[in-house]
Design a protein around this motif. Structure first.
Motif, PDB file in Angstrom:
ATOM      1  N   PRO A 105       1.116  -1.270  -0.024  1.00  0.00           N
ATOM      2  CA  PRO A 105      -0.220  -0.257   0.122  1.00  0.00           C
ATOM      3  C   PRO A 105       0.810   0.984  -0.123  1.00  0.00           C
ATOM      4  CG  PRO A 105      -0.031  -0.710   2.172  1.00  0.00           C
ATOM      5  CD  PRO A 105       0.721  -1.628   1.331  1.00  0.00           C
ATOM      6  N   PRO A 106       0.190   2.250  -0.856  1.00  0.00           N
ATOM      7  CA  PRO A 106       1.332   3.079  -0.745  1.00  0.00           C
ATOM      8  C   PRO A 106       1.864   3.972   0.501  1.00  0.00           C
ATOM      9  CG  PRO A 106      -1.230   4.615  -1.484  1.00  0.00           C
ATOM     10  CD  PRO A 106      -0.957   2.392  -1.491  1.00  0.00           C
ATOM     11  N   ALA A 107       2.600   5.115   1.109  1.00  0.00           N
ATOM     12  CA  ALA A 107       3.098   5.331   2.111  1.00  0.00           C
ATOM     13  C   ALA A 107       2.359   6.361   2.900  1.00  0.00           C
ATOM     14  CB  ALA A 107       3.947   6.088   2.127  1.00  0.00           C
ATOM     15  N   ALA A 108       1.430   6.518   4.243  1.00  0.00           N
ATOM     16  CA  ALA A 108       0.567   7.525   4.355  1.00  0.00           C
ATOM     17  C   ALA A 108       1.252   9.038   4.698  1.00  0.00           C
ATOM     18  CB  ALA A 108       0.380   6.710   5.748  1.00  0.00           C
ATOM     19  N   THR A 109       2.771   8.534   5.422  1.00  0.00           N
ATOM     20  CA  THR A 109       3.462   9.858   5.730  1.00  0.00           C
ATOM     21  C   THR A 109       4.583   9.787   5.173  1.00  0.00           C
ATOM     22  OG1 THR A 109       3.944   8.665   7.686  1.00  0.00           O
ATOM     23  CG2 THR A 109       2.765   9.365   8.173  1.00  0.00           C
ATOM     24  N   PRO A 110       5.304  10.996   5.255  1.00  0.00           N
ATOM     25  CA  PRO A 110       6.413  10.472   4.655  1.00  0.00           C
ATOM     26  C   PRO A 110       7.597  10.317   4.886  1.00  0.00           C
ATOM     27  CG  PRO A 110       5.163  13.116   4.769  1.00  0.00           C
ATOM     28  CD  PRO A 110       5.091  11.923   5.499  1.00  0.00           C
ATOM     29  N   GLY A 111       7.630   9.462   6.891  1.00  0.00           N
ATOM     30  CA  GLY A 111       8.146   8.630   7.524  1.00  0.00           C
ATOM     31  C   GLY A 111       8.490   7.640   7.353  1.00  0.00           C
ATOM     32  N   GLN A 112       6.836   7.041   6.407  1.00  0.00           N
ATOM     33  CA  GLN A 112       6.988   5.275   6.124  1.00  0.00           C
ATOM     34  C   GLN A 112       7.464   5.525   4.393  1.00  0.00           C
ATOM     35  OE1 GLN A 112       2.512   4.238   6.087  1.00  0.00           O
ATOM     36  NE2 GLN A 112       2.905   3.427   7.823  1.00  0.00           N
ATOM     37  N   LEU A 113       7.577   6.515   4.009  1.00  0.00           N
ATOM     38  CA  LEU A 113       8.380   6.458   2.612  1.00  0.00           C
ATOM     39  C   LEU A 113       9.783   6.770   3.204  1.00  0.00           C
ATOM     40  CD1 LEU A 113       7.693   6.780  -0.163  1.00  0.00           C
ATOM     41  CD2 LEU A 113       8.152   9.021  -0.190  1.00  0.00           C
ATOM     42  N   PHE A 114      10.493   7.437   3.910  1.00  0.00           N
ATOM     43  CA  PHE A 114      11.753   7.221   3.524  1.00  0.00           C
ATOM     44  C   PHE A 114      12.003   6.259   4.637  1.00  0.00           C
ATOM     45  CE2 PHE A 114      14.997   8.585   7.376  1.00  0.00           C
ATOM     46  CZ  PHE A 114      16.193   8.612   5.925  1.00  0.00           C
ATOM     47  N   ALA A 115      10.855   5.638   5.766  1.00  0.00           N
ATOM     48  CA  ALA A 115      11.539   4.371   6.217  1.00  0.00           C
ATOM     49  C   ALA A 115      11.984   3.060   4.732  1.00  0.00           C
ATOM     50  CB  ALA A 115      10.614   3.652   6.999  1.00  0.00           C
ATOM     51  N   ARG A 116      10.492   2.776   4.045  1.00  0.00           N
ATOM     52  CA  ARG A 116      11.346   1.862   3.459  1.00  0.00           C
ATOM     53  C   ARG A 116      11.731   2.441   2.009  1.00  0.00           C
ATOM     54  NH1 ARG A 116       4.714   2.301   0.730  1.00  0.00           N
ATOM     55  NH2 ARG A 116       3.761   0.893   2.688  1.00  0.00           N
ATOM     56  N   TRP A 117      12.527   3.814   1.425  1.00  0.00           N
ATOM     57  CA  TRP A 117      13.913   4.221   0.233  1.00  0.00           C
ATOM     58  C   TRP A 117      14.962   3.392   1.590  1.00  0.00           C
ATOM     59  CZ3 TRP A 117      18.220   7.577   2.553  1.00  0.00           C
ATOM     60  CH2 TRP A 117      18.830   6.676   1.539  1.00  0.00           C
ATOM     61  N   ARG A 118      14.696   3.781   3.126  1.00  0.00           N
ATOM     62  CA  ARG A 118      16.136   3.480   3.726  1.00  0.00           C
ATOM     63  C   ARG A 118      16.314   1.562   3.909  1.00  0.00           C
ATOM     64  NH1 ARG A 118      16.422   5.305   9.412  1.00  0.00           N
ATOM     65  NH2 ARG A 118      15.093   3.975  10.348  1.00  0.00           N
ATOM     66  N   ALA A 119      15.526   0.942   3.918  1.00  0.00           N
ATOM     67  CA  ALA A 119      15.468  -0.387   4.220  1.00  0.00           C
ATOM     68  C   ALA A 119      16.004  -0.563   3.200  1.00  0.00           C
ATOM     69  CB  ALA A 119      13.811  -0.657   4.150  1.00  0.00           C
ATOM     70  N   ARG A 120      15.219  -0.105   1.512  1.00  0.00           N
ATOM     71  CA  ARG A 120      16.592  -0.994   0.633  1.00  0.00           C
ATOM     72  C   ARG A 120      17.678  -0.174   0.135  1.00  0.00           C
ATOM     73  NH1 ARG A 120      10.698   0.883  -2.837  1.00  0.00           N
ATOM     74  NH2 ARG A 120      11.653   2.931  -2.561  1.00  0.00           N
ATOM     75  N   HIS A 121      18.017   1.047   0.293  1.00  0.00           N
ATOM     76  CA  HIS A 121      19.449   0.730  -0.043  1.00  0.00           C
ATOM     77  C   HIS A 121      20.132  -0.123   0.991  1.00  0.00           C
ATOM     78  CE1 HIS A 121      22.595   3.890  -0.577  1.00  0.00           C
ATOM     79  NE2 HIS A 121      22.817   3.977   0.779  1.00  0.00           N
ATOM     80  N   ARG A 122      19.609  -0.357   2.597  1.00  0.00           N
ATOM     81  CA  ARG A 122      20.494  -1.069   3.220  1.00  0.00           C
ATOM     82  C   ARG A 122      21.011  -2.428   2.531  1.00  0.00           C
ATOM     83  NH1 ARG A 122      17.858  -0.677   8.992  1.00  0.00           N
ATOM     84  NH2 ARG A 122      18.008   1.679   9.241  1.00  0.00           N
ATOM     85  N   HIS A 123      18.905  -3.358   2.290  1.00  0.00           N
ATOM     86  CA  HIS A 123      19.323  -4.178   0.975  1.00  0.00           C
ATOM     87  C   HIS A 123      20.349  -4.156   0.324  1.00  0.00           C
ATOM     88  CE1 HIS A 123      18.055  -8.101   0.363  1.00  0.00           C
ATOM     89  NE2 HIS A 123      17.763  -7.468  -1.390  1.00  0.00           N
ATOM     90  N   ARG A 124      20.579  -3.231  -0.654  1.00  0.00           N
ATOM     91  CA  ARG A 124      21.467  -3.174  -2.092  1.00  0.00           C
ATOM     92  C   ARG A 124      22.591  -3.250  -1.594  1.00  0.00           C
ATOM     93  NH1 ARG A 124      17.762   1.477  -5.097  1.00  0.00           N
ATOM     94  NH2 ARG A 124      15.737  -0.108  -5.778  1.00  0.00           N
ATOM     95  N   ARG A 125      23.038  -2.081   0.051  1.00  0.00           N
ATOM     96  CA  ARG A 125      24.171  -2.040   0.396  1.00  0.00           C
ATOM     97  C   ARG A 125      25.143  -3.450   0.826  1.00  0.00           C
ATOM     98  NH1 ARG A 125      25.388   2.072   4.389  1.00  0.00           N
ATOM     99  NH2 ARG A 125      23.715   2.874   3.645  1.00  0.00           N
ATOM    100  N   SER A 126      24.310  -4.251   1.596  1.00  0.00           N
ATOM    101  CA  SER A 126      24.207  -5.255   1.695  1.00  0.00           C
ATOM    102  C   SER A 126      24.512  -6.688   0.589  1.00  0.00           C
ATOM    103  CB  SER A 126      23.169  -5.423   2.761  1.00  0.00           C
ATOM    104  OG  SER A 126      22.516  -6.157   2.516  1.00  0.00           O
ATOM    105  N   ASP A 127      23.766  -6.044  -0.531  1.00  0.00           N
ATOM    106  CA  ASP A 127      23.818  -7.250  -1.317  1.00  0.00           C
ATOM    107  C   ASP A 127      25.918  -6.589  -2.436  1.00  0.00           C
ATOM    108  OD1 ASP A 127      21.979  -8.258  -1.262  1.00  0.00           O
ATOM    109  OD2 ASP A 127      20.416  -7.067  -2.520  1.00  0.00           O
ATOM    110  N   ARG A 128      25.817  -5.361  -2.182  1.00  0.00           N
ATOM    111  CA  ARG A 128      27.254  -5.407  -2.744  1.00  0.00           C
ATOM    112  C   ARG A 128      28.297  -5.956  -1.930  1.00  0.00           C
ATOM    113  NH1 ARG A 128      25.984   0.727  -3.339  1.00  0.00           N
ATOM    114  NH2 ARG A 128      24.450   0.854  -3.847  1.00  0.00           N
ATOM    115  N   ARG A 129      27.850  -5.685  -0.767  1.00  0.00           N
ATOM    116  CA  ARG A 129      29.430  -6.379  -0.771  1.00  0.00           C
ATOM    117  C   ARG A 129      28.964  -7.829   0.168  1.00  0.00           C
ATOM    118  NH1 ARG A 129      27.973  -3.580   5.514  1.00  0.00           N
ATOM    119  NH2 ARG A 129      28.174  -1.159   4.602  1.00  0.00           N
ATOM    120  N   ALA A 130      28.218  -8.465  -0.253  1.00  0.00           N
ATOM    121  CA  ALA A 130      28.357 -10.050   0.113  1.00  0.00           C
ATOM    122  C   ALA A 130      29.513 -10.474  -1.180  1.00  0.00           C
ATOM    123  CB  ALA A 130      27.183 -10.785  -0.638  1.00  0.00           C
TER     124      ALA A 130
END
Length: 130
Positions: A105-130
């Motif tokens: 579902p779409p993010a209801a607040t800017p905080g949710q949107l930022f949390a999703r972006w941060r989780a995706r960014h962390r996931h991509r960074r951990s994939d590059r290290r492996a």
């Protein structure tokens, strides 16, 4: 993978698999893991592949793949042998295809949107290290 479809049926002690690649316009029939028929698939017509089952004496088989009318549809695949027709079930190629993806579902607040972006960014960074 909307461009690839796989169908599988165990028939008369043999494993029969059909791989249909829409992008490359190609279909293959495998019996017991060996390629027995290959054909180019026309865009708007039924594809017919002929092969033989490795029995004594060998038995002729026909595989017909219908043309999907919608891009997201899965074409029907039918095996014909000894005058009988069998609908070949579609088998998922990847684990993601086994379960339909649920939309987030779409993010209801800017905080949710930022949390999703941060989780995706962390996931991509951990994939590059492996």
């Amino acid at each position: 993978m909307a461009g690839h479809h796989r169908y599988h049926l165990d028939q008369n002690g043999h494993s029969i698999t059909v791989v249909h690649d829409l992008r490359r316009q190609r279909a293959e029939v495998w019996v017991d893991g060996k390629t027995v028929a290959v054909a180019r698939t026309p865009r708007h017509e039924v594809t017919v592949l002929e092969g033989e089952l490795p029995t004594v004496p060998s038995r002729r088989m026909l595989v017909m793949i219908d043309h999907p009318y919608d891009r997201d549809d899965i074409a029907l695949c039918v095996l014909e042998t000894d005058g009988n027709r069998y609908l070949m079930p579609h088998v998922a190629l990847t684990p993601q295809e086994r379960q339909p993806a649920e939309r987030t579902p779409p993010a209801a607040t800017p905080g949710q949107l930022f949390a999703r972006w941060r989780a995706r960014h962390r996931h991509r960074r951990s994939d590059r290290r492996a």
